[in-house]
Design a protein around this motif. Structure first.
Motif, short mmCIF file in Angstrom:
data_model
loop_
_atom_site.label_atom_id
_atom_site.label_comp_id
_atom_site.label_asym_id
_atom_site.label_seq_id
_atom_site.Cartn_x
_atom_site.Cartn_y
_atom_site.Cartn_z
N SER A 88 0.83 -1.20 0.00
CA SER A 88 0.00 0.00 0.00
C SER A 88 0.87 1.25 0.00
O SER A 88 1.93 1.28 0.61
CB SER A 88 -0.89 0.04 1.24
N ARG A 89 0.39 2.23 -0.65
CA ARG A 89 1.07 3.53 -0.67
C ARG A 89 0.72 4.26 0.63
O ARG A 89 -0.44 4.27 1.05
CB ARG A 89 0.57 4.30 -1.87
N THR A 90 1.72 4.84 1.27
CA THR A 90 1.49 5.55 2.53
C THR A 90 1.71 7.05 2.33
O THR A 90 2.30 7.48 1.35
CB THR A 90 2.45 5.07 3.64
N TYR A 91 1.23 7.82 3.29
CA TYR A 91 1.45 9.25 3.24
C TYR A 91 2.94 9.57 3.37
O TYR A 91 3.43 10.55 2.81
CB TYR A 91 0.63 9.96 4.32
N ALA A 92 3.67 8.72 4.06
CA ALA A 92 5.12 8.89 4.16
C ALA A 92 5.77 8.74 2.78
O ALA A 92 6.70 9.48 2.43
CB ALA A 92 5.72 7.89 5.13
N ASP A 93 5.26 7.80 1.96
CA ASP A 93 5.77 7.63 0.60
C ASP A 93 5.53 8.89 -0.23
O ASP A 93 6.41 9.35 -0.95
CB ASP A 93 5.09 6.45 -0.10
N ILE A 94 4.33 9.43 -0.11
CA ILE A 94 3.99 10.65 -0.85
C ILE A 94 4.89 11.80 -0.43
O ILE A 94 5.39 12.56 -1.26
CB ILE A 94 2.50 11.00 -0.66
N TYR A 95 5.12 11.91 0.87
CA TYR A 95 5.98 12.97 1.39
C TYR A 95 7.41 12.81 0.87
O TYR A 95 8.03 13.78 0.43
CB TYR A 95 5.96 12.95 2.92
N GLN A 96 7.93 11.58 0.90
CA GLN A 96 9.28 11.34 0.40
C GLN A 96 9.39 11.68 -1.08
O GLN A 96 10.39 12.25 -1.52
CB GLN A 96 9.69 9.88 0.63
N GLU A 97 8.35 11.34 -1.85
CA GLU A 97 8.35 11.66 -3.28
C GLU A 97 8.36 13.17 -3.50
O GLU A 97 9.06 13.67 -4.37
CB GLU A 97 7.14 11.04 -3.97
N SER A 98 7.60 13.89 -2.68
CA SER A 98 7.57 15.35 -2.83
C SER A 98 8.92 15.96 -2.49
O SER A 98 9.36 16.90 -3.12
CB SER A 98 6.46 15.97 -1.98
N LEU A 99 9.59 15.40 -1.49
CA LEU A 99 10.93 15.89 -1.14
C LEU A 99 11.92 15.60 -2.26
O LEU A 99 12.76 16.45 -2.60
CB LEU A 99 11.43 15.25 0.15
N SER A 100 11.79 14.43 -2.85
CA SER A 100 12.68 14.07 -3.97
C SER A 100 12.46 15.00 -5.16
O SER A 100 13.41 15.41 -5.80
CB SER A 100 12.44 12.62 -4.40
N GLN A 101 11.22 15.32 -5.42
CA GLN A 101 10.91 16.23 -6.53
C GLN A 101 11.44 17.63 -6.26
O GLN A 101 11.96 18.27 -7.14
CB GLN A 101 9.41 16.26 -6.78
N GLU A 102 11.29 18.10 -5.02
CA GLU A 102 11.81 19.42 -4.67
C GLU A 102 13.32 19.46 -4.80
O GLU A 102 13.88 20.43 -5.29
CB GLU A 102 11.39 19.79 -3.24
N THR A 103 13.98 18.42 -4.35
CA THR A 103 15.43 18.35 -4.44
C THR A 103 15.88 18.30 -5.90
O THR A 103 16.81 18.97 -6.30
CB THR A 103 15.97 17.10 -3.70
N GLY A 104 15.12 17.57 -6.70
CA GLY A 104 15.43 17.45 -8.12
C GLY A 104 15.26 18.75 -8.87
O GLY A 104 16.06 19.10 -9.75
N THR A 105 14.26 19.55 -8.51
CA THR A 105 14.02 20.81 -9.21
C THR A 105 14.91 21.93 -8.66
O THR A 105 15.16 22.90 -9.34
CB THR A 105 12.55 21.23 -9.09
N ALA A 106 15.40 21.78 -7.44
CA ALA A 106 16.24 22.84 -6.85
C ALA A 106 17.57 22.95 -7.58
O ALA A 106 18.18 24.01 -7.64
CB ALA A 106 16.47 22.55 -5.37
#
Length: 108
Positions: A88-106
């Motif tokens: 199952s996908r967790t809210y922690a997974d979603i949060y980690q993905e958002s952090l990865s995306q922010e780091t990638g775009t920074a």
């Protein structure tokens, strides 16, 4: 979400909790611990009630056969819960993905 949806959701939750209260005391204690754990870990599909209803179904069957709750799930409740939600996908997974995306775009 309208008022009717909220009322229906409350009715379903009350019926669910009535099933939990009908379980033997040891099952109730373990269910509450599992519920706390799952709310804390936060699987995304928890809001539809599937995992919790499935647990109650499983517990009702175990209680009907006379098994103790720890015979069904083992001594490590958290490990049992982790196994239930491993795909199952967790809210922690979603949060980690958002952090990865922010780091990638920074870096761009």
């Amino acid at each position: 979400m309208g008022i009717q949806d909220i009322i229906e959701g409350k009715k379903q939750w009350r019926a669910h909790m009535a099933r939990v209260k009908a379980l033997p005391p040891d099952y109730q204690v373990v269910y509450r611990e599992m519920q706390k754990y799952l709310f804390k870990v936060g699987p995304v599909d928890l809001s539809d009630g599937q995992p919790l209803s499935g647990i109650v179904d499983f517990f009702e069957e175990g209680a009907a056969t006379g098994k103790g709750v720890l015979e069904l799930i083992g001594k490590d409740v958290a490990a049992f819960c982790d196994d239930l939600i491993k795909d199952s996908r967790t809210y922690a997974d979603i949060y980690q993905e958002s952090l990865s995306q922010e780091t990638g775009t920074a870096g761009n």
